[in-house]
Design an enzyme around this catalytic site. Structure first.
Site, PDB file in Angstrom:
ATOM      1  N   GLY A  14       2.716 -11.744  -5.785  1.00  0.00           N
ATOM      2  CA  GLY A  14       2.758 -11.664  -7.246  1.00  0.00           C
ATOM      3  C   GLY A  14       1.594 -12.307  -7.982  1.00  0.00           C
ATOM      4  N   ASN A  16      -1.274 -10.945  -8.856  1.00  0.00           N
ATOM      5  CA  ASN A  16      -1.790 -10.041  -9.900  1.00  0.00           C
ATOM      6  C   ASN A  16      -0.861 -10.014 -11.103  1.00  0.00           C
ATOM      7  OD1 ASN A  16      -4.366  -8.525  -9.213  1.00  0.00           O
ATOM      8  ND2 ASN A  16      -3.243  -8.387  -7.287  1.00  0.00           N
ATOM      9  N   ARG A  94       6.132   0.326  -2.106  1.00  0.00           N
ATOM     10  CA  ARG A  94       6.953   1.528  -1.898  1.00  0.00           C
ATOM     11  C   ARG A  94       6.231   2.717  -2.505  1.00  0.00           C
ATOM     12  NH1 ARG A  94      10.443   0.506   1.740  1.00  0.00           N
ATOM     13  NH2 ARG A  94      11.704   2.269   1.091  1.00  0.00           N
ATOM     14  N   LEU A  95       6.313   3.843  -1.812  1.00  0.00           N
ATOM     15  CA  LEU A  95       5.758   5.065  -2.393  1.00  0.00           C
ATOM     16  C   LEU A  95       6.722   5.585  -3.438  1.00  0.00           C
ATOM     17  CD1 LEU A  95       4.409   6.957   0.753  1.00  0.00           C
ATOM     18  CD2 LEU A  95       3.102   5.862  -1.080  1.00  0.00           C
ATOM     19  N   HIS A 112      -5.764  -1.306  -5.851  1.00  0.00           N
ATOM     20  CA  HIS A 112      -5.903  -1.105  -4.406  1.00  0.00           C
ATOM     21  C   HIS A 112      -7.152  -1.842  -3.910  1.00  0.00           C
ATOM     22  CE1 HIS A 112      -5.458   0.859  -0.567  1.00  0.00           C
ATOM     23  NE2 HIS A 112      -6.761   1.020  -0.563  1.00  0.00           N
TER      24      HIS A 112
HETATM   25  C1  GRF Z   1      -3.450  -6.988  -3.685  1.00  0.00           C
HETATM   26  O1  GRF Z   1      -4.430  -7.191  -2.731  1.00  0.00           O
HETATM   27  C2  GRF Z   1      -3.506  -5.571  -4.186  1.00  0.00           C
HETATM   28  O2  GRF Z   1      -4.780  -5.024  -4.131  1.00  0.00           O
HETATM   29  C3  GRF Z   1      -2.603  -4.833  -3.235  1.00  0.00           C
HETATM   30  O3  GRF Z   1      -1.597  -5.736  -2.902  1.00  0.00           O
HETATM   31  C4  GRF Z   1      -2.051  -7.074  -3.105  1.00  0.00           C
HETATM   32  C5  GRF Z   1      -1.083  -7.720  -4.026  1.00  0.00           C
HETATM   33  O4  GRF Z   1      -1.288  -9.095  -4.149  1.00  0.00           O
HETATM   34  N1  GRF Z   1      -2.121  -3.621  -3.844  1.00  0.00           N
HETATM   35  P1  GRF Z   1      -0.376  -9.923  -5.147  1.00  0.00           P
HETATM   36  O5  GRF Z   1       1.073  -9.710  -4.725  1.00  0.00           O
HETATM   37  O6  GRF Z   1      -0.621  -9.434  -6.528  1.00  0.00           O
HETATM   38  O7  GRF Z   1      -0.768 -11.355  -4.969  1.00  0.00           O
END
Ligand code: GRF
Length: 213
Positions: A14, A16, A94-95, A112
């Site tokens: 989490g 991001n 999840r897709l 991504h």
């Molecule tokens: C990140 O590296 C993002 O690019 C990928 O999953 C990871 C998520 O990290 N989609 P976080 O859970 O936000 O720390």
């Protein structure tokens, strides 16, 4: 105008999600995280939501067995209940089926850890190292029915260094994720994104444009 209500979907750590919630708190994005939906009980994202005082709900996909549509139905119902206009996938593993996507056309962002269309799928960092890439990076894109293939909003290149481990490279990419994902959300929230086929046009007027790649 009402503040844009955001629903964040996460499965893991989490970080991001936190970077976006904090940018909102600092007043950099005029929006509100209306809900964090996490599909993995005990995931770090849930604790962060508690600390950040963001409404959150756990919808465990495992409880739905193989019935993906029923799981998504529950997620969509939560987002709709919270009047969410923008869906932000932040490490959501999840897709999503076309049925779900059609409910939020061009209103779902994903991040991504590669320069798409290179290295799509669950192991973007690992695959770039295994391939011997000298440069990789990250991509923020709108989600469509393809796997990591929707229209690209922002990208940032990150060099692969000699002897990089997956963890080390992932950490450098992640630092940039935390800068660019809040920016992409801001661009969306301020109505600065126009989708023309595969191309996303950005209105940068009055904004400082980041020096990417
Ligand atoms: C990140 O590296 C993002 O690019 C990928 O999953 C990871 C998520 O990290 N989609 P976080 O859970 O936000 O720390």
């Amino acid at each position: 105008m009402d503040r844009v209500r955001i629903g964040v979907l996460a499965s893991g750590r989490g970080s991001n999600f936190q970077s976006i919630a904090e940018a909102i708190r600092r007043g950099e994005i005029d929006a509100e995280v209306a809900v964090l939906v996490c599909n993995v009980p005990g995931a770090g994202a849930i604790e962060r939501a508690q600390e950040l005082n963001v409404p959150h709900v756990v919808i465990d996909h495992a409880a739905f067995g193989k019935d993906r549509e029923a799981f998504e139905h529950a997620v969509a119902a939560e987002l709709t209940k919270c009047d969410v206009r923008l869906v932000v996938l932040a490490g959501f593993m999840r897709l999503l089926t076309p049925h779900f996507l059609r409910q939020f056309p061009n209103r779902i962002l994903n991040i991504h850890p590669s320069l798409l269309p290179a290295f799509p799928g669950a192991h973007g960092i690992r695959d770039a190292i295994a391939h011997g890439a000298k440069v990789t990076g990250l991509t923020i894109h709108l989600v469509d029915e393809s796997l990591d293939g929707g229209p690209i909003v922002l990208q940032k290149a990150v060099p692969v260094e000699e002897g990089d481990s997956e963890e080390r490279l992932a950490a450098r990419v992640l630092d940039w994720e935390h800068v660019l994902y809040p920016l992409a959300v801001k661009l969306f929230v301020e109505g600065r994104l126009t989708v023309e086929g595969r191309r996303v046009r950005i209105d940068w007027s009055g904004l400082e444009r980041p020096s990417v790649p």
